[in-house]
Design a protein around this motif. Structure first.
Motif, PDB file in Angstrom:
ATOM      1  N   ASP A 163      48.441  36.736 125.368  1.00  0.00           N
ATOM      2  CA  ASP A 163      47.074  37.080 125.808  1.00  0.00           C
ATOM      3  C   ASP A 163      47.018  38.512 126.327  1.00  0.00           C
ATOM      4  O   ASP A 163      45.961  39.158 126.257  1.00  0.00           O
ATOM      5  N   GLY A 164      48.146  39.028 126.783  1.00  0.00           N
ATOM      6  CA  GLY A 164      48.186  40.456 127.090  1.00  0.00           C
ATOM      7  C   GLY A 164      48.177  41.248 125.788  1.00  0.00           C
ATOM      8  O   GLY A 164      47.379  42.180 125.615  1.00  0.00           O
ATOM      9  N   HIS A 172      48.414  32.594 123.016  1.00  0.00           N
ATOM     10  CA  HIS A 172      49.255  32.074 124.095  1.00  0.00           C
ATOM     11  C   HIS A 172      48.627  32.484 125.427  1.00  0.00           C
ATOM     12  O   HIS A 172      49.029  33.457 126.065  1.00  0.00           O
ATOM     13  N   ASN A 197      48.615  32.278 128.600  1.00  0.00           N
ATOM     14  CA  ASN A 197      49.312  31.913 129.838  1.00  0.00           C
ATOM     15  C   ASN A 197      48.797  32.708 131.031  1.00  0.00           C
ATOM     16  O   ASN A 197      49.368  32.655 132.113  1.00  0.00           O
ATOM     17  N   GLY A 198      47.732  33.439 130.804  1.00  0.00           N
ATOM     18  CA  GLY A 198      46.970  33.963 131.930  1.00  0.00           C
ATOM     19  C   GLY A 198      47.385  35.317 132.474  1.00  0.00           C
ATOM     20  O   GLY A 198      46.595  35.975 133.138  1.00  0.00           O
ATOM     21  N   TYR A 199      48.613  35.726 132.179  1.00  0.00           N
ATOM     22  CA  TYR A 199      49.114  36.938 132.827  1.00  0.00           C
ATOM     23  C   TYR A 199      49.896  37.810 131.863  1.00  0.00           C
ATOM     24  O   TYR A 199      50.398  37.352 130.833  1.00  0.00           O
ATOM     25  N   LYS A 200      50.011  39.066 132.267  1.00  0.00           N
ATOM     26  CA  LYS A 200      50.889  39.978 131.549  1.00  0.00           C
ATOM     27  C   LYS A 200      51.987  40.424 132.524  1.00  0.00           C
ATOM     28  O   LYS A 200      52.604  39.520 133.131  1.00  0.00           O
ATOM     29  N   THR A 255      45.163  38.441 132.466  1.00  0.00           N
ATOM     30  CA  THR A 255      44.712  39.004 131.200  1.00  0.00           C
ATOM     31  C   THR A 255      43.197  38.859 131.083  1.00  0.00           C
ATOM     32  O   THR A 255      42.598  37.947 131.662  1.00  0.00           O
ATOM     33  N   LYS A 280      51.989  30.498 132.811  1.00  0.00           N
ATOM     34  CA  LYS A 280      53.068  31.444 132.532  1.00  0.00           C
ATOM     35  C   LYS A 280      54.313  30.980 133.301  1.00  0.00           C
ATOM     36  O   LYS A 280      54.234  30.604 134.471  1.00  0.00           O
TER      37      LYS A 280
HETATM   38 MG    MG Z   1      50.433  36.342 128.882  1.00  0.00          MG
END
Ligand code: MG
Ligand code: TPP
Ligand code: TPP
Ligand code: MG
Lengths: 845, 845
Positions: B190-191, B221, B223-226, B231, B308
């Motif tokens: 997602d990033g 994918h 997973n909400g974060y980078k 994200t 994540k």
């Molecule tokens: Mg991510």
């Protein structure tokens, strides 16, 4: 009256953000708009085709037509239409607006509008608003000695050339940041919309603060075609396109015209109504924001579905021209070859009825002219589009106060970028609305995290209430992070071009993602420097960290120091490259960068704990010189020529060079070593080729004319040769650097893989200083063995050999000691100096 | 049974595209999937943390843990989950699938799955499927001398390293083209989805043919974060995200899990059902396509919303770890420092209950192992992911048959790329499913339009029925055009990596857009060449046209020859650069490129009418040599050393050099001139540095050791110095090239702006050949005057001076004549040879 969010709008809206008085649009206004449009179209066609006879006062003759037809018609009538309509609303609402032309090849259109507004003549006094001026206007376009075909720096009102497509929205948002009263109309080509950078830049709306930033109004110029193909967005269902725009966070307003016989005034009435609706919607958003509503609005955007080449001949030579890709460039490519073709052109020009728009002397009809806004409200005269006019110096804190204490060379350890971050924190504090840091999710990874004591990362998407994962996110942040190097670059460019300051921090390897954008910006700067009315703007500052030598986590894909090579191909007046070897040098360098104008400054600096060499006073002197002999590190003395010069540029090469100097001093005590450190890479160039270049005599003094120079360089070694090939001593120059070997391994293994390590530098010295090879064959072998040992150690322990990792520059006591010991190996005895390579540093620390 | 489109599906579906037998999923299968997942997660954590004690047969000790923790956990459990579920459906349906990992930093996961599948041990025999092998597996990861942290070339089953984010979907679609039975699972971070290239690559679905191409199944994918931020796509409303996916032409299927206490088997049951639904939907689309439905389907895609770092400790040191950006890299960054931290790691490892998955000897439980598909159906063993295994030579037509007739040097005019297009047409005809041409809407502009006699541009978006603007568009086209250089590059890479052939044609300036992608591909090739089991693949071939000297329409923004500089920084074994000066040379060069393997071939060639110099036989010899003396152009004779060497590389510099040679022969008849043309730029390098490099003695023979060499080069002049700095005669080398001066002007004005013109080359000769300066001061002045005259002419007429534009190489009669005339200026007398610079060429011709 409460809005749907339950917020009561304040009665005092921001200046410029007022609703339109609720009166019907008069027919005369619509006619005025149409006449402006016709005038702009006429002037556009004239620029593309005509050499002379601008008002067609005599029948069009073959010789009136340019022999080489160079320009792009297809996008132009749409751009002109949008411009004419903007002028009405700007005047009515007193909007402060600029116009960004994604399809920058529509140059004739923007020039035409600027001419109609009078700005062109104010800027270029020989292009007068009369027949003779019009002749010059036409002739100069895409003509040798004239003006470029694109919306170039030469074009008043432009901050976006649009030659390389894809950055219209990034530039627009960059311009809008911290300009709360600015409306940026951003026209996006539907072909342009297929580019990657443009496709992600719609999401910029999650990074603006409706209360303190300006507004970007995107217009998707859906004319259906690009050079030789239909566009994707024109050939998906309308539902799909609207879904896409909603998915990007916009409310789409679709306008369709030009495909049937609808009369002009109806077309203009519909578009005027739509534009008013859209602007009123923006005013409502602005009002809610002013009243404290911090939710992210769905900003309006316009889908402008009109024929490519609108108003040109429908059919040329039996093929569809208007509403086709054939109108992209010069739809009638041969106007001089046959009388028939000439007649097509004459009819086309005639269709705009120029005689109703300009008098016999070529003066614009007063009624048409009255559509132009006044003074700086004219988009072609906006100071935002000549950002240097608005530029104010940054209020910079004294960087000396942020100095790392360096009691003796190498005696302390610091993370260079972390130290810089402390100073930047204060820069942000003192310049709350004119300085921003951009980065692709790496600002903390690059160790600038100190800034989050003062500011946040701008974020106007959802936050999870109470989550400790949403650290430092708010709509007010001065740090702008999105995982798109293109966006970082484009936003920063837009911000700079409108008169502000900033820096872009990035992993060194991935800055190549914006190579082509750097090209365009450097070209822009090069040209603007030659244009007297363009005022200097803030430099484009890079901070490249997580560099090639310390990508411990990521390996080969993250190892590439070649951006420097790319940058030095640009005009020397514009580019500067700095490789500060420690924190104080970095501070001094960056202070200089943030004060500079019209440059591209590339600064490469490490984020890992590393030994510090210079006190702040020494660092300032070193940076001012750009390079210097580090006498404390060498063994030469006044009056004698050195036997070898160990030169270095970059933090890791500097450590290896000093470690080599330390070894040489121990093992070859009578060798006269000179150590030179280069911080400003352009000093290596000839003074006739780069403004920072050393004269030959200076260069010869420092690097000698006949001694071997072992140069440990941060990047690809060939660059040093390319910069110095004319120097007297070039034949003795031996450069070590990154030769494209790498993987996930230890820091010292990385330098060994590329033959840049201390042991190899000692070997190079033995091999190159005449007379050493035979006398020091034993030492040479021990150095080879050290490399083997060091490699073996990593294989066994996963870490570097302690004597390598913990090496520190010996203090004077050590120095004397080791010299006295007659070259017997001693380990450094300094206590307290921490290990420089121990920390590996997580990306998200 | 008729589908909604009224098409009856054929009963014989393509192999692999079968619906799942309509039986309920057994609980044992779900448990097997969970156990696989746990095993993969265990092996992933083990790789990141453990040096020894892989099965935790003794209590975890500090020394079991790696001293430097390098790797990325956050993305890995999600990748493992998706892999496990794919394995079930692959076996059940006999699907031919590969797995593309956008977040390539999830290396441990893909290695773990390959190990579980047995492929890892088959590939690396010392990493056995037992305790000792597991120890090696763990230890080697991100360890000196071991394997990289990413899904690198070393990873079986990978064609996508994913180090630089953004290209997962482009690579996936490239792999799917012309592989009708292949399913490409493409996981998008997602990033990663925030990058420009990724954001536009969703539109790839308009460029696939459901009947003849494979299927890409994108999994976002989410997973909400980078690295250090949430994200964008995780923080817009679900509606907005679904709108976005629909706008991209996909039907989104959203799966959410891991945020509550739902039990494992329920999670697996839900995902299995969703995956079956999605695959059945794909089968339905495939069936419709097989039955002749040519409408564009809305392909399914999966939104995989999971935490994540899923399954790692929820909280570490009081801060949220799982479901946060803190899990991105090594969530427990210090495992050896305190007993408490060590216990956290021990508990984490223990949570996977490895003892249920591996026996005491470290052998994988047979039931778990049975989830792996058989043989090449294992994604880690797919031959598509080692494309060289599938590579077949192209059936190439004899390029000699496409030769331009060249009765005498310079006697005919041709457009080089147009001629190449004729040969490429036949290449396409003979290789209907293994060769494609990619380009960003410029294939016709670059004059390859002949190919449209044989093929179309692939297009699966709407067409306007009956419109003559929709030329050459169809789902079957072999030319792939989208206005995204990133997509062109990514698609072609994916196509090559899976064992096919192609070329990318692009404007020279804008190829910089993919600089960073080129880096990654060149690095991939460099590493694969060192991996014995990786088989050679087709070279990445560029055709750069509309080059710096002939961007007549577009000006400065379109003028940049620096891609060559960028490319030569890559490993010499991998890169080749060709500058064919005419059409026959181009044909011979390209034939060579399409036969080559594992290279990056950069070919720069003009599209404008230009004089032709070599017959096909001469061209073949010239290309084989890589450079050569053009004896017919010089005035030296055997047995005598030349006074000056005029060297050239590139079509425009070659014309200027020959024109200069012509002038010198007329005006300085006793001067012995040697003319050298370089087609293979790498010949200039030292033979020890590049496999194509000339030996010093060869170089010295051709370029002499002591005569001035005036080198007219296509690009930035410094490159020639960088390539030759070690050569004996380097001090006498004087290079002219592009020095970043340009605008919209005439072709000859462009070369004059950069001092590359014939008159300047004559002046350079006078200035550098000892003894000429004094004797030919008059000629020198006449040359200066010519430059002034030529410039003035463009300002007046907008065209080049006829004697420049119409210059042709004199035939032997002229030659003798002008020599006899004792140096008096003669204009060339050849008739019939057309003017080489008259045509300016529209972009869309
Ligand atoms: Mg991510
Ligand atoms: C990045 C990039 N690639 C290729 C080109 C070459 N090019 C110039 S104009 C054009 C088509 C543009 O189409 P569109 O954006 O729809 O503009 P319009 O139709 O309004 O002219 C292309 C491909 C370019 N300028 N930039
Ligand atoms: C183009 C590019 N810019 C920056 C990075 C540095 N980087 C590595 S991982 C990462 C975050 C990736 O986030 P995401 O795609 O969501 O992956 P995941 O959450 O699955 O780890 C970043 C920014 C990179 N690898 N590539
Ligand atoms: Mg268009």
């Amino acid at each position: 009256m409460a809005t749907e969010n339950g917020v009561t709008p304040s009665t005092t809206t921001a200046p410029g953000w007022a609703r339109r008085p609720d009166t019907a649009l008069e027919q005369t206004v619509l006619e005025r708009i149409d006449r402006w449009w016709r005038a702009a179209n006429y002037l556009s066609v004239g620029q593309i085709y005509l050499l002379a006879n601008p008002l067609l006062t005599t029948p069009l003759d073959r010789d009136d037509v340019k022999p080489r037809l160079l320009g792009h018609w297809g996008t132009t009538p749409g751009l002109n239409f949008l411009y004419a309509h903007m002028n009405r609303v700007i005047s009515e609402r007193d909007v402060d607006a600029i116009y960004i032309t994604g399809p920058g090849h529509g140059g004739p259109g923007l020039v035409a509008n600027s001419y109609l507004e009078g700005t062109y003549t104010e800027t270029y006094s020989d292009v007068t608003q009369d027949a003779e001026g019009m002749r010059r206007l036409f002739r100069q376009f895409s003509f040798p000695g004239g003006i470029p075909s694109h919306v170039a720096p030469e074009t008043p009102g432009s901050i976006h050339e649009g030659g390389e497509l894809g950055y219209a929205l990034s530039h627009a948002y960059g311009a809008a940041f911290d300009n709360p009263d600015l409306l940026v109309l951003a026209v996006v080509g539907d072909g342009e919309a297929e580019t990657g950078p443009l496709a992600t830049s719609w999401h910029s709306n999650k990074f603006v603060n409706p209360a303190t930033d300006g507004v970007v109004l995107p217009v998707l110029h859906l004319n259906g075609y690009k050079i030789a193909n239909p566009t994707v967005l024109a050939r998906i269902g309308q539902d799909e396109l609207h879904d896409l725009m909603r998915g990007y966070g916009h409310t789409p307003y679709e306008f369709v015209a030009g495909f049937d016989d609808e009369d002009r005034s109806s077309i203009h009435r519909r578009y005027a109504a739509l534009l008013d609706e859209v602007l009123d919607e923006i005013v409502a958003i602005k009002e809610r924001a002013a009243a404290g509503d911090t939710s992210r609005p769905m900003w309006p955007m316009i889908i402008f579905r009109t024929p490519k080449g609108w108003t040109c001949p429908e059919i040329i030579d039996g093929k569809k021209a208007e509403d086709s890709w054939r109108a992209h460039q010069v739809p009638l490519a041969n106007a001089r070859d046959t009388p028939e073709h000439l007649q097509v052109l004459a009819d086309w020009l005639g269709s705009y009825r120029a005689e109703e728009l300009f008098d016999a002397d070529g003066r614009l009809d007063a009624d048409v002219a009255s559509l132009a806004p006044r003074g700086e409200r004219r988009m072609s005269a906006s100071p935002h589009a000549n950002g240097g006019l608005l530029l104010r110096d940054l209020r910079l804190p004294d960087f000396r106060e942020f100095a790392v204490d360096v009691p003796a060379p190498g005696a302390s350890i610091a993370e260079s970028t972390k130290v810089l971050g402390q100073w930047l924190t204060e820069v942000i504090r003192r310049n709350p609305d004119s300085f921003r840091i951009f980065g692709p999710d790496e600002t903390a990874s690059n160790r600038l995290q100190a800034v989050f004591a003062e500011t946040d990362k701008v974020w106007n998407a959802d936050v999870v209430p109470g989550a400790d994962t949403d650290e430092h996110l708010s709509p007010e942040g001065r740090v702008v992070e999105m995982l798109s190097e293109h966006q970082c670059q484009g936003w920063l460019e837009g911000y700079l071009l409108t008169g502000r300051h900033g820096l872009f921090n990035c992993y060194e390897a991935f800055i190549h993602i914006v190579d082509s954008m750097l090209n365009q910006h450097a070209k822009w700067l090069k040209v603007t420097r030659e244009i007297p009315w363009r005022r200097p703007i803030g430099s484009l500052n890079y901070l490249l960290s997580s560099h090639v030598w310390r990508q411990d986590h990521n390996g080969f894909s993250h190892q590439d120091p070649g951006f420097i090579d790319h940058v030095v191909n640009k005009k020397p007046e514009v580019v500067r490259v700095y490789l500060p070897a420690d924190a104080n040098t970095l501070l001094s360098t960056y202070d200089h960068c943030l004060r500079s104008r019209d440059y591209v400054n590339v600064v490469v600096a490490g984020k890992q704990p590393a030994p510090q060499f210079l006190t702040m006073d020494e660092a300032v002197a070193h940076c001012t010189r750009g390079l210097g002999i580090w006498e404390w590190a060498g063994t030469e003395s006044d009056g004698e020529a050195p036997d070898v010069v160990l030169a270095c540029a970059g933090d890791v090469p500097t450590v290896e060079t000093l470690a080599a100097a330390d070894l040489l001093r121990q093992h070859v005590p009578d060798l006269k070593v000179r150590v030179v450190n280069v911080v400003d890479l352009m000093r290596l160039m000839d003074s006739t080729e780069h403004p920072h270049g050393l004269t030959d005599s200076d260069f010869d003094g420092i690097f000698t004319t006949d001694r071997p120079v072992i140069f440990a360089y941060h990047g690809y070694p060939w660059l040093i040769h390319r910069l110095t090939y004319r120097r007297t001593n070039h034949g003795n120059l031996h450069v070590r650097g990154y030769k494209e070997e790498g993987t996930t391994t230890t820091p010292f293994d990385m330098v060994m893989l590329n033959d840049l390590d201390r042991y190899k530098l000692v070997i190079d010295t033995i091999d190159r200083v005449p007379g050493l090879a035979a006398r020091y064959a034993g030492l040479r072998q021990r150095m080879e063995d050290k490399r083997i040992e060091a490699r073996q150690y990593t294989r066994l322990h996963g870490e570097d050999l302690p004597e390598v990792a913990d090496w520190v520059w010996p203090d004077d006591g050590d120095r004397a000691g080791s010299a006295d010991a007659g070259g017997a190996p001693t380990t450094s005895r300094r206590r307290g100096a921490a290990s420089a390579t121990a920390s590996t540093g997580g990306d998200n620390e």
